[in-house]
Design a protein around this motif. Structure first.
Motif: not given
Length: 349
Positions: A73, A97, A99-100, A102-103, A158
């Motif tokens: 990520n 980041n 990720s689509e 998640d932080s 994200a």
């Protein structure tokens, strides 16, 4: 277990550990720039950071994290590495980041093991040509690096990014590229070092502590604690526990010593060094009148056995006993005293 950049209160030979060097990926495609301003550390409250932080032509290199809980990520891009002055270089990075959903909490991602929360003080430069590691410049109070802090936005949502910069002592003028090591990613090789087109005077002239530049060496401690080794640029040192080699207060080798010394002899045979240095040490129990001759007699016993085991021609031995001087661990503990009772064999690679 490979020990990196050790504490001065631990094994003293831990001058600098070397995680050289994992794979990185050089890119030519453009990667999106960073997000909001990276925030300020105490010394940088009036500084906006170096100019050109977005890396207009795309990053010099990028890597997906594989060594932390962030997994894939967290993407770290190297944007620029520039000389702000004869004494200061600045590294600019972007953390993204990818990720689509998640932080990513970035609080400790780039922090050194003994570093400051929410700073990139764990990032270092490695001059592979001169075998030296460069640590971030530190503010005069010694508490934070000359770098961007990210107190207000260390959580990266994200799809968003965070720009980061950190200042280092400048390598010699003839060094045109270095490796960049971070706690969160594989190391980046061959990052070009260029001159800043618009130097930041606030950073170039900042008041900082003396630069920290250490020679590269690797240190490995066996699981059972009976042998350790230090690797520097052109030498290998093998530290053998006296508790394995000898009985208490004796200098005659035990039957268990042969296995360890056979391995040392095999390494000497495979090396190119002609002079083998053998140094004996004790803990601080007892007096110098006992410890000094005992340490030398133990070194001589190791020399005599290695002379029988080494098959390579042209090898000579130099022996010295140091008693309890130059401890590598705390003599106030049983474990420390055990580590200080040692014989060290040093030879060229």
């Amino acid at each position: 277990m490979l020990i990196l950049s050790g504490s001065p209160t631990a094994w003293r030979p831990l001058r600098i550990a070397i995680p050289l060097i994992a794979a990185s990926f050089l890119l030519t495609s453009c990667v999106s720039g960073g997000g909001d301003d990276a925030g300020d550390s105490d010394q940088q409250q009036d500084q906006d950071g170096p100019s050109g932080a977005s890396g207009n032509d795309g990053p010099l290199a990028t890597s997906l994290s594989t060594s932390t809980s962030y997994g894939s990520n967290l993407q770290l891009d190297i944007n620029t590495l520039e000389r702000e002055s004869d004494d200061v270089v600045v590294l600019e990075m972007t953390a993204t980041n990818v990720s689509e959903n998640d932080s990513v909490t970035f609080d400790y991602a780039l922090v050194a093991a003994d570093g400051t929360y929410r700073t990139p003080d764990g990032v270092t430069l490695v001059d592979t040509a001169n075998r030296e590691r460069y640590f971030p410049l530190m503010n005069t109070d010694g508490s934070t690096c000359l770098c961007s802090g990210y107190e207000n936005n260390s959580i990266i949502p994200a799809g968003e990014s965070l720009d980061i910069w950190v200042a280092f002592p400048a390598p010699p003028d003839d060094v045109t590229s270095v490796a960049v090591a971070t706690p969160a990613t594989p190391d980046f090789m061959n990052i070009p070092l260029s001159d800043a087109s618009n130097p930041d005077d606030n950073i170039a002239n900042a008041t900082v502590e003396d630069p920290r530049i250490l020679p590269l060496s690797g240190f490995q401690d066996d699981i059972d604690g009976t042998t350790s080794r230090e690797e520097s640029g052109d030498e290998t040192s093998i530290l053998l526990s006296s508790d394995v080699l000898f009985e208490l207060n004796e200098s005659d080798l035990t039957p268990d010593a042969d296995e360890a010394l056979e391995q040392v002899a095999a390494e000497i045979d495979a090396s190119s060094g002609e002079e083998i240095k053998i140094d004996g040490y004790t803990d601080n129990s007892g007096s110098d009148a006992i410890n000094n001759p005992l340490s030398e007699e133990r070194a001589e016993s190791v020399r005599d056995r290695l002379a029988e085991l080494v098959t390579r021609e042209g090898v000579s031995f130099e022996v010295a006993g140091h008693g309890s001087s130059d401890p590598v661990a705390d003599n106030g503990t049983d474990e420390g005293r055990e580590k200080n009772r040692r014989v060290t064999v040093t030879f060229g690679k």
